[in-house]
Design a protein around this motif. Structure first.
Motif: not given
Length: 254
Positions: A13-18, A20-21, A38-40, A121-124
């Protein structure tokens, strides 16, 4: 050659996916070629880009199993210059399946060989844990972005994450760098938000991005429409924040 950036924090809930996307989408509209992985196992980055995890037949799970090549797991998104390797709930099983494999910590690194030549860029997007999946991402990455929520327990667990990063640097990936710490869900009206920013700045001033992502309703709404904030509302505060962050990262790499 492209840069691989892991977005990690074992706190949920710290905003990782927000991050990343929307960072991926922002880099894309700034004409960088981007791959988001997407590694989650929750597959929120996948659904946040309008792809149903239930329809995923080839994704991160198969990539880590080495049953497909990375280029064959890539799907196009509706966002400019942005490709995705999606996730599925099956990914939950990968940590157990990799446990007795040789070089289990290097599965991501091996799977992504050659992909850096295809993207800027490759984001994980990492899972909210410091398990084998996140370890794999940190070993494959050139750098890591740490989102920090401007709330009471912001610093809880940060020490543990930083010591994990240190041990990855020491044992597995000496090139791993901290790209920066990113304040998320900031509300300037709250004394607590300002205290968190102040406290983190005192400890880690060199590592912090200038960009601060403010609390923004449009940013919260966008994933339910399967869109990045750039597609959903490019004039919103959230979109401006992530475009600023993208500019910051690009200028750092010049």
């Amino acid at each position: 050659m492209g840069k691989i950036i892991a977005i990690a924090n074992q706190k949920g809930g710290v905003g990782k996916t927000t991050t990343s996307v929307n960072l991926a989408a922002s880099l894309g509209v700034l004409e960088k070629k981007v791959l988001l992985i997407d590694a989650d196992p929750q597959a929120n980055a996948t659904s946040g880009l309008g792809i149903s995890a239930d329809d995923v037949e080839t994704g991160t799970y198969q990539l880590l199993e080495h049953s497909v090549k990375a280029k064959d797991a890539v799907i196009k998104t509706t966002s400019p210059n942005l490709d995705l390797i999606p996730a599925h709930i099956d990914l939950v099983a990968i940590e157990i399946e990799l446990v007795d494999k040789e070089k289990r910590e290097y599965m991501f690194r091996e799977a992504l060989l050659g992909m850096e030549d295809q993207y800027d860029y490759i984001l994980i997007d990492c899972a909210p844990s410091l398990g084998l999946l996140t370890l794999n991402a940190l070993i494959a990455a050139h750098s890591v972005i740490i989102p920090i929520q401007c709330e009471y327990f912001a610093l809880e667990g940060l020490g543990k994450l930083l010591s994990t990063i240190k041990s990855v640097q020491k044992i597995h990936n000496p090139q791993l760098d901290i790209e920066g710490m990113l304040f998320t869900m900031y509300d300037s009206r709250l004394r607590l938000s300002n205290q968190v920013v102040e406290e983190v700045r005192q400890h880690f001033s060199e590592m912090i991005f200038d960009t601060i992502v403010q609390r923004n309703i449009r940013l919260s709404e966008a994933p339910s429409y399967g869109e990045s904030i750039i597609n959903y509302d490019a004039s919103s505060k959230g979109a401006v924040s992530y475009l600023n962050l993208a500019h910051e990262i690009i200028s750092k790499d010049k």
